[in-house]
Motif scaffolding. Structure first.
Motif, PDB file in Angstrom:
ATOM      1  N   ASP A 102       0.819  -1.203   0.000  1.00 17.65           N
ATOM      2  CA  ASP A 102       0.000   0.000   0.000  1.00 17.65           C
ATOM      3  C   ASP A 102       0.867   1.274   0.000  1.00 17.65           C
ATOM      4  N   SER A 103       0.788   2.041  -1.074  1.00 22.74           N
ATOM      5  CA  SER A 103       1.654   3.220  -1.183  1.00 22.74           C
ATOM      6  C   SER A 103       1.290   4.269  -0.139  1.00 22.74           C
ATOM      7  N   ARG A 104       0.003   4.358   0.221  1.00 22.05           N
ATOM      8  CA  ARG A 104      -0.415   5.355   1.213  1.00 22.05           C
ATOM      9  C   ARG A 104       0.235   5.113   2.574  1.00 22.05           C
TER      10      ARG A 104
ATOM     11  N   GLY B   6      -2.978   7.171  -7.159  1.00 17.12           N
ATOM     12  CA  GLY B   6      -3.732   5.978  -7.516  1.00 17.12           C
ATOM     13  C   GLY B   6      -2.808   4.886  -8.031  1.00 17.12           C
ATOM     14  N   ASP B   7      -3.362   3.692  -8.205  1.00 15.31           N
ATOM     15  CA  ASP B   7      -2.624   2.565  -8.761  1.00 15.31           C
ATOM     16  C   ASP B   7      -1.421   2.184  -7.892  1.00 15.31           C
ATOM     17  N   ASN B   8      -1.550   2.440  -6.568  1.00 18.92           N
ATOM     18  CA  ASN B   8      -0.486   2.067  -5.632  1.00 18.92           C
ATOM     19  C   ASN B   8       0.870   2.669  -5.971  1.00 18.92           C
ATOM     20  N   VAL B   9       0.831   3.942  -6.266  1.00 22.31           N
ATOM     21  CA  VAL B   9       2.061   4.629  -6.649  1.00 22.31           C
ATOM     22  C   VAL B   9       2.438   5.664  -5.600  1.00 22.31           C
ATOM     23  N   MET B  10       3.737   5.777  -5.352  1.00 21.35           N
ATOM     24  CA  MET B  10       4.271   6.861  -4.538  1.00 21.35           C
ATOM     25  C   MET B  10       4.819   7.913  -5.507  1.00 21.35           C
ATOM     26  N   ARG B  11       4.254   9.121  -5.432  1.00 24.80           N
ATOM     27  CA  ARG B  11       4.736  10.183  -6.313  1.00 24.80           C
ATOM     28  C   ARG B  11       5.955  10.871  -5.713  1.00 24.80           C
ATOM     29  N   VAL B  12       6.957  11.090  -6.550  1.00 26.83           N
ATOM     30  CA  VAL B  12       8.163  11.794  -6.143  1.00 26.83           C
ATOM     31  C   VAL B  12       8.215  13.065  -6.990  1.00 26.83           C
ATOM     32  N   LEU B  13       7.906  14.194  -6.351  1.00 23.32           N
ATOM     33  CA  LEU B  13       7.737  15.467  -7.070  1.00 23.32           C
ATOM     34  C   LEU B  13       8.560  16.555  -6.394  1.00 23.32           C
TER      35      LEU B  13
ATOM     36  N   TYR C 242      11.136  -0.628   7.186  1.00 24.67           N
ATOM     37  CA  TYR C 242       9.672  -0.631   7.095  1.00 24.67           C
ATOM     38  C   TYR C 242       9.114  -2.038   7.265  1.00 24.67           C
ATOM     39  N   GLU C 243       8.145  -2.149   8.155  1.00 22.38           N
ATOM     40  CA  GLU C 243       7.454  -3.428   8.290  1.00 22.38           C
ATOM     41  C   GLU C 243       6.125  -3.331   7.587  1.00 22.38           C
ATOM     42  N   VAL C 244       5.988  -4.135   6.547  1.00 21.77           N
ATOM     43  CA  VAL C 244       4.762  -4.116   5.752  1.00 21.77           C
ATOM     44  C   VAL C 244       3.580  -4.447   6.655  1.00 21.77           C
ATOM     45  N   PRO C 245       2.568  -3.556   6.694  1.00 24.11           N
ATOM     46  CA  PRO C 245       1.420  -3.835   7.562  1.00 24.11           C
ATOM     47  C   PRO C 245       0.738  -5.127   7.128  1.00 24.11           C
ATOM     48  N   ALA C 246       0.279  -5.882   8.099  1.00 29.02           N
ATOM     49  CA  ALA C 246      -0.438  -7.117   7.784  1.00 29.02           C
ATOM     50  C   ALA C 246      -1.676  -6.782   6.949  1.00 29.02           C
ATOM     51  N   ALA C 247      -1.951  -7.591   5.946  1.00 28.94           N
ATOM     52  CA  ALA C 247      -3.114  -7.341   5.095  1.00 28.94           C
ATOM     53  C   ALA C 247      -4.381  -7.338   5.942  1.00 28.94           C
ATOM     54  N   ALA C 248      -5.244  -6.369   5.633  1.00 28.82           N
ATOM     55  CA  ALA C 248      -6.474  -6.238   6.440  1.00 28.82           C
ATOM     56  C   ALA C 248      -7.422  -7.400   6.158  1.00 28.82           C
TER      57      ALA C 248
END
Ligand SMILES: *Cc1c(COP(=O)(O)O)cnc(C)c1O
Length: 395
Positions: free
Chosen positions: A339-341, A358-365, A389-395
């Motif tokens: 999850d990019s958010r 959107g589309d699970n993207v992290m924008r670098v601007l 970073y620890e990937v959060p467990a899937a909800a």
């Protein structure tokens, strides 16, 4: 009363900036952030840029606003500069991106009205597009999260798949006024349209006398290493909406059009109380002074390549998180496998500002004025954050 004085329409992060300096922001308690979000592609010159600051200060002390009842030497000068630098013959100034798109939509409809074809009032738009938050601009996209609860939508938009020329061509009928498209979708996840797609839309517009309307609110004004992104595609639009970076942080937008496309925009057809006021014009001039030179555009392209290269090099070390890099110049997106958010939030807590899309993207601007050292700092810190970073467990 539980509602906050500030209407609670944004999920605001705990980052609370009160001061900016170059590529850095400082929070209420002195926290320091490396700002690779630029207020969503707005602060092209970073924060506190001396030339922009002085231009705004000087103009504020001279004349801020008079309305469009009077002649505007300031507006004429900036419009002339944009006309000289682009495809356009004429410019309408607005205070935001959505208003620039509104003007673009009105100009396209009015073109056909002017030529006695008022039934040609439908713009073909594209899935996952973002054109703003006004009624017309939310009607111009298929994104439910923008539209829910605001029915009825405005008529006059047909949405088809982005970057699908056959679908766009098949959607054209007797009511079509033209196409409204972001050459590089921003909020939709930094998705550049293909050359064939944009050139194909141009061909269809030429064949059928339709309007090619580009929304360059996010990708325009040097962000991709050319003054406007259409230059990468080897075509010229009929109408173009610009905003975000054009005022460097001062609220300013512009609707650019050719003489042909603006045929219907005669006295009384459109207006804005603030639009093009002297203070906004001074900000726009100061931004163009810096960004619209061959050397600066070359700088943006070089920084874009460095940043992209560094991100691509980093990806294999964290391939559980990152998939690929996409975009153009300093409008980059990292497609994520998680999850990019959530990751963007984690980065904020570690002093790095980026923007989810959107589309699970992290924008670098980043601000366009970044130097090699900022690229290095960003990628090192991103890499460190990715390691921890620890990937959060899937909800
Ligand atoms: C941000 C954006 C808009 C809307 O601009 P506002 O200034 O928020 O009204 C429109 N189109 C695109 C492509 C954008 O990125």
């Amino acid at each position: 009363m539980a509602i906050t004085p500030l209407m609670p329409v944004y999920p605001r992060s705990p980052v609370r900036p009160v001061r900016g300096e170059g590529v850095y922001l400082y929070g209420e308690n002195g926290e320091k952030y490396l700002d690779f979000a630029s207020g969503i592609a707005v602060n092209l010159l970073g924060h506190g840029h001396p030339h922009l600051t002085k231009a705004i200060q000087d103009q504020a002390a001279t004349l801020i606003h008079v309305s469009n009842l009077y002649g505007s030497p300031q507006g004429e000068a900036l419009a002339k500069r944009l006309v000289d630098a682009t495809f356009a013959d004429t410019v309408f100034f607005t205070n935001s991106g959505a208003e620039a798109v509104e003007c673009a939509i009105k100009t396209a409809r009015r073109y056909h009205h002017h030529h006695g074809r008022p039934e040609k009032n439908v713009l073909i738009t594209f899935r996952n597009a973002f054109h703003g938050r006004t009624m017309a601009t939310i009607s111009a996209t298929d994104q439910a999260k923008l539209r829910d609860g605001f029915a009825p939508m405005l008529e006059g938009f047909t949405v088809v798949d982005f970057d699908d020329l056959a679908a766009a061509e098949a959607a054209v009928d007797d009511r079509t006024a033209g196409f409204l498209v972001e050459p590089i979708q921003g909020e939709g996840g930094i998705r550049p349209a293909s050359r064939e797609f944009i050139q194909g839309l141009r061909r269809i517009c030429d064949e059928k006398d339709l309007m090619l309307v580009l929304d360059e609110v996010q990708c325009g004004v040097a962000r991709t290493g050319t003054l406007y992104a259409y230059e990468h595609y080897g075509i010229e639009p009929d109408i173009l909406a610009s905003a975000k970076g054009i005022g460097g942080g001062f609220p300013l937008g512009a609707c650019l059009a050719t003489e042909k496309a603006a045929a219907g925009m005669v006295i009384g057809t459109h207006g804005s109380t603030y639009g093009g006021n002297p203070l906004a014009m001074a900000a726009g001039q100061a931004v163009l002074d810096v960004v619209d030179t061959p050397e600066f555009l070359e700088h943006v392209r070089r920084m874009g390549e460095r940043l992209r290269g560094a991100l691509e090099q980093m990806i294999p070390n964290h391939d559980h998180l990152f998939e690929s890099v996409r975009g153009l110049g300093l409008m980059l997106g990292v497609k994520m496998k998680t999850d990019s958010r959530a990751f963007v939030t984690y980065l904020r807590d570690h002093g790095l500002l980026t923007v989810a899309a959107g589309d699970n993207v992290m924008r670098v601007l980043p601000p366009l004025v970044i130097e090699d050292s900022h690229v290095t700092e960003f990628v090192e810190r991103l890499s460190e954050a990715a390691r921890q970073y620890e990937v959060p467990a899937a909800a």
